[in-house]
Design a protein around this motif. Structure first.
Motif, PDB file in Angstrom:
ATOM      1  N   ASP A  38     -16.266  -3.975  -1.487  1.00 62.82           N
ATOM      2  CA  ASP A  38     -15.389  -3.128  -2.307  1.00 62.82           C
ATOM      3  C   ASP A  38     -14.509  -2.253  -1.409  1.00 62.82           C
ATOM      4  O   ASP A  38     -13.296  -2.128  -1.623  1.00 62.82           O
ATOM      5  CB  ASP A  38     -16.214  -2.243  -3.245  1.00 62.82           C
ATOM      6  CG  ASP A  38     -16.902  -3.047  -4.350  1.00 62.82           C
ATOM      7  OD1 ASP A  38     -16.532  -4.230  -4.533  1.00 62.82           O
ATOM      8  OD2 ASP A  38     -17.811  -2.492  -4.999  1.00 62.82           O
ATOM      9  N   GLU A  39     -15.125  -1.667  -0.398  1.00 60.14           N
ATOM     10  CA  GLU A  39     -14.384  -0.794   0.522  1.00 60.14           C
ATOM     11  C   GLU A  39     -13.319  -1.593   1.274  1.00 60.14           C
ATOM     12  O   GLU A  39     -12.188  -1.136   1.443  1.00 60.14           O
ATOM     13  CB  GLU A  39     -15.367  -0.164   1.519  1.00 60.14           C
ATOM     14  CG  GLU A  39     -14.762   0.884   2.421  1.00 60.14           C
ATOM     15  CD  GLU A  39     -15.805   1.491   3.353  1.00 60.14           C
ATOM     16  OE1 GLU A  39     -15.521   1.563   4.565  1.00 60.14           O
ATOM     17  OE2 GLU A  39     -16.881   1.890   2.874  1.00 60.14           O
ATOM     18  N   SER A  40     -13.678  -2.804   1.698  1.00 58.01           N
ATOM     19  CA  SER A  40     -12.735  -3.668   2.403  1.00 58.01           C
ATOM     20  C   SER A  40     -11.560  -4.041   1.511  1.00 58.01           C
ATOM     21  O   SER A  40     -10.408  -4.019   1.942  1.00 58.01           O
ATOM     22  CB  SER A  40     -13.458  -4.920   2.904  1.00 58.01           C
ATOM     23  OG  SER A  40     -12.547  -5.782   3.530  1.00 58.01           O
ATOM     24  N   SER A  41     -11.852  -4.394   0.263  1.00 57.59           N
ATOM     25  CA  SER A  41     -10.758  -4.791  -0.640  1.00 57.59           C
ATOM     26  C   SER A  41      -9.846  -3.602  -0.936  1.00 57.59           C
ATOM     27  O   SER A  41      -8.631  -3.755  -1.021  1.00 57.59           O
ATOM     28  CB  SER A  41     -11.308  -5.408  -1.929  1.00 57.59           C
ATOM     29  OG  SER A  41     -12.003  -4.440  -2.680  1.00 57.59           O
ATOM     30  N   VAL A  42     -10.415  -2.400  -1.041  1.00 51.90           N
ATOM     31  CA  VAL A  42      -9.599  -1.201  -1.262  1.00 51.90           C
ATOM     32  C   VAL A  42      -8.703  -0.963  -0.041  1.00 51.90           C
ATOM     33  O   VAL A  42      -7.511  -0.692  -0.178  1.00 51.90           O
ATOM     34  CB  VAL A  42     -10.501   0.029  -1.542  1.00 51.90           C
ATOM     35  CG1 VAL A  42      -9.692   1.328  -1.458  1.00 51.90           C
ATOM     36  CG2 VAL A  42     -11.154  -0.085  -2.896  1.00 51.90           C
ATOM     37  N   ALA A  43      -9.271  -1.101   1.158  1.00 54.75           N
ATOM     38  CA  ALA A  43      -8.490  -0.892   2.371  1.00 54.75           C
ATOM     39  C   ALA A  43      -7.387  -1.940   2.495  1.00 54.75           C
ATOM     40  O   ALA A  43      -6.249  -1.617   2.862  1.00 54.75           O
ATOM     41  CB  ALA A  43      -9.406  -0.941   3.596  1.00 54.75           C
ATOM     42  N   GLN A  44      -7.711  -3.194   2.187  1.00 54.39           N
ATOM     43  CA  GLN A  44      -6.709  -4.258   2.254  1.00 54.39           C
ATOM     44  C   GLN A  44      -5.594  -4.010   1.234  1.00 54.39           C
ATOM     45  O   GLN A  44      -4.410  -4.221   1.534  1.00 54.39           O
ATOM     46  CB  GLN A  44      -7.364  -5.635   2.009  1.00 54.39           C
ATOM     47  CG  GLN A  44      -8.218  -6.121   3.167  1.00 54.39           C
ATOM     48  CD  GLN A  44      -7.422  -6.347   4.433  1.00 54.39           C
ATOM     49  OE1 GLN A  44      -6.238  -6.695   4.395  1.00 54.39           O
ATOM     50  NE2 GLN A  44      -8.062  -6.104   5.573  1.00 54.39           N
ATOM     51  N   ALA A  45      -5.968  -3.563   0.037  1.00 54.52           N
ATOM     52  CA  ALA A  45      -4.972  -3.292  -0.993  1.00 54.52           C
ATOM     53  C   ALA A  45      -4.060  -2.146  -0.551  1.00 54.52           C
ATOM     54  O   ALA A  45      -2.835  -2.200  -0.740  1.00 54.52           O
ATOM     55  CB  ALA A  45      -5.661  -2.946  -2.312  1.00 54.52           C
ATOM     56  N   LYS A  46      -4.664  -1.119   0.055  1.00 60.91           N
ATOM     57  CA  LYS A  46      -3.887   0.021   0.531  1.00 60.91           C
ATOM     58  C   LYS A  46      -2.925  -0.431   1.630  1.00 60.91           C
ATOM     59  O   LYS A  46      -1.756  -0.049   1.634  1.00 60.91           O
ATOM     60  CB  LYS A  46      -4.860   1.070   1.078  1.00 60.91           C
ATOM     61  CG  LYS A  46      -4.296   2.451   1.209  1.00 60.91           C
ATOM     62  CD  LYS A  46      -5.354   3.380   1.775  1.00 60.91           C
ATOM     63  CE  LYS A  46      -5.573   4.548   0.851  1.00 60.91           C
ATOM     64  NZ  LYS A  46      -6.506   5.535   1.415  1.00 60.91           N
ATOM     65  N   PHE A  47      -3.413  -1.253   2.558  1.00 59.65           N
ATOM     66  CA  PHE A  47      -2.587  -1.755   3.649  1.00 59.65           C
ATOM     67  C   PHE A  47      -1.461  -2.632   3.104  1.00 59.65           C
ATOM     68  O   PHE A  47      -0.310  -2.517   3.531  1.00 59.65           O
ATOM     69  CB  PHE A  47      -3.472  -2.549   4.630  1.00 59.65           C
ATOM     70  CG  PHE A  47      -2.768  -2.959   5.887  1.00 59.65           C
ATOM     71  CD1 PHE A  47      -2.524  -2.060   6.908  1.00 59.65           C
ATOM     72  CD2 PHE A  47      -2.326  -4.266   6.068  1.00 59.65           C
ATOM     73  CE1 PHE A  47      -1.881  -2.425   8.073  1.00 59.65           C
ATOM     74  CE2 PHE A  47      -1.674  -4.650   7.224  1.00 59.65           C
ATOM     75  CZ  PHE A  47      -1.461  -3.722   8.238  1.00 59.65           C
ATOM     76  N   ALA A  48      -1.807  -3.509   2.174  1.00 62.27           N
ATOM     77  CA  ALA A  48      -0.797  -4.412   1.597  1.00 62.27           C
ATOM     78  C   ALA A  48       0.267  -3.616   0.835  1.00 62.27           C
ATOM     79  O   ALA A  48       1.447  -3.963   0.856  1.00 62.27           O
ATOM     80  CB  ALA A  48      -1.468  -5.428   0.686  1.00 62.27           C
TER      81      ALA A  48
END
Length: 166
Positions: A38-48
């Motif tokens: 979940d944390e990784s997907s949030v970080a990836q979404a923020k980066f994207a």
């Protein structure tokens, strides 16, 4: 039979505890894995969301890499200097210890040499005294030997005179 039953009860207790602990560990692993995902997907979404195009992403990564290289270079220089300082201190300490040891060894050698020189002089003095005593006694013996030879000669001469007068 009682011992087997007690053993079986103990084994069952251990197995139950193992099963419970294993389940708890597996459940925690699953929860931690889900939280990480979940944390990784949030970080990836923020980066994207932050970077719209691949070119912007690449430029940002290049900038991040350059900053990391500079940071690593500074850290590297500081680490190298720390290592040099550490080994310079060790070398200085070793040099000081060697100098101290050398000074002590030199002092001991000088003391030993002085003691040997004193022994040598005392031995030489004793030898000179013994030689003088020997020479004195030999001179006295030579004098007595000469006197004895003269006495023998005088006696022999007197005996020959006495033989002629008889």
């Amino acid at each position: 039979a009682d011992a087997e039953a007690a053993l079986k009860t103990t084994q069952d207790g251990i197995q139950a505890k193992y099963d419970a602990d294993s389940k708890a560990i597996k459940d925690k692993l699953a929860a931690d894995s889900k939280a990480l995902a979940d944390e990784s997907s949030v970080a990836q979404a923020k980066f994207a969301a932050k970077f719209k195009s691949n070119a912007e992403k690449a430029a940002a990564q290049q900038a991040a890499l350059k900053a990391e290289v500079k940071s690593n270079a500074a850290t590297d220089a500081a680490d190298k200097q720390a290592i040099k300082d550490k080994y310079a201190a060790k070398a200085a300490s070793a040099e000081a210890a060697h100098k101290s040891w050398q000074a002590e060894a030199d002092a001991k050698a000088a003391a030993l040499s002085a003691a040997r020189e004193g022994d040598k002089k005392a031995t030489e003095a004793t030898a000179k005294a013994a030689e003088a005593d020997y020479q004195s006694k030999m001179s006295e013996a030579a004098t007595k030997s000469t006197a004895a030879d003269n006495a023998v000669q005088a006696y022999t001469t007197q005996m020959e005179k006495d033989k002629k007068t008889q």
